[in-house]
Design a protein around this motif. Sequence first.
Motif, short mmCIF file in Angstrom:
data_model
loop_
_atom_site.label_atom_id
_atom_site.label_comp_id
_atom_site.label_asym_id
_atom_site.label_seq_id
_atom_site.Cartn_x
_atom_site.Cartn_y
_atom_site.Cartn_z
N GLY A 1 0.78 -1.22 0.00
CA GLY A 1 0.00 0.00 0.00
C GLY A 1 0.81 1.27 0.00
N THR B 1 1.71 3.36 -2.33
CA THR B 1 1.09 4.48 -3.06
C THR B 1 -0.18 4.95 -2.37
N GLN B 2 -0.84 4.06 -1.67
CA GLN B 2 -2.10 4.40 -1.02
C GLN B 2 -1.90 5.09 0.33
N ARG B 3 -0.94 4.62 1.10
CA ARG B 3 -0.72 5.18 2.43
C ARG B 3 0.03 6.51 2.39
N ARG C 1 -1.95 9.70 1.76
CA ARG C 1 -2.82 10.08 2.88
C ARG C 1 -2.04 10.78 3.99
N LYS D 1 -0.78 14.69 -1.90
CA LYS D 1 -0.58 14.18 -3.26
C LYS D 1 0.73 14.66 -3.88
N GLU E 1 -9.50 5.01 7.37
CA GLU E 1 -9.93 4.19 6.24
C GLU E 1 -11.29 4.57 5.66
#
Length: 167
Positions: free
Chosen positions: A51, A53-55, A58, A62, A126
Amino acid sequence: MAMMCDIIYAGENAKFGQPEITIGTIPGGEAASSHGNSEGSSSSSSSSPGGGTQRLIRVVGKSRAMEMILTGDQIDAKEALSLGLVSKVYPVEETLPKAIECAEKIASFSQPAVMIAKEATNMAYETGMQQGLFYELRAFWSTFATHDQKEGMGAFAEKRKPVFKDE
């Protein structure tokens, strides 16, 4: 891997980055890599692997995440602190003792309450605000079914230290 931790303490010479682009792949197999002599502390870690790129987006936003992911550039501990990627930065020799001190403090509290607080905080991370608030309210009221909640509030009213039994 660092972003999978709940609490991150870094040694002052720690470096953080997403170097996967430099070897022809993307972050995803493990969540952020940490380089150098850093120490991390975690009361536990997220159950889902990867994760990156996902974490990262956040945590640092960006634009900064894109820069780190697309260039493979690393950031130092001070910048990681300013971006909210780590909780605290210590001299290297103090990092592990400070992490243990934090873990011992958490361990001194009601473990059912710690678990519920962790779950509610992870839910906020989440989900959206409405779902998170709904979960938090249910979780809050569930603590009233525990012995530790009664002991904690009773101790507060009586101005004494609570004795939790993890019940």
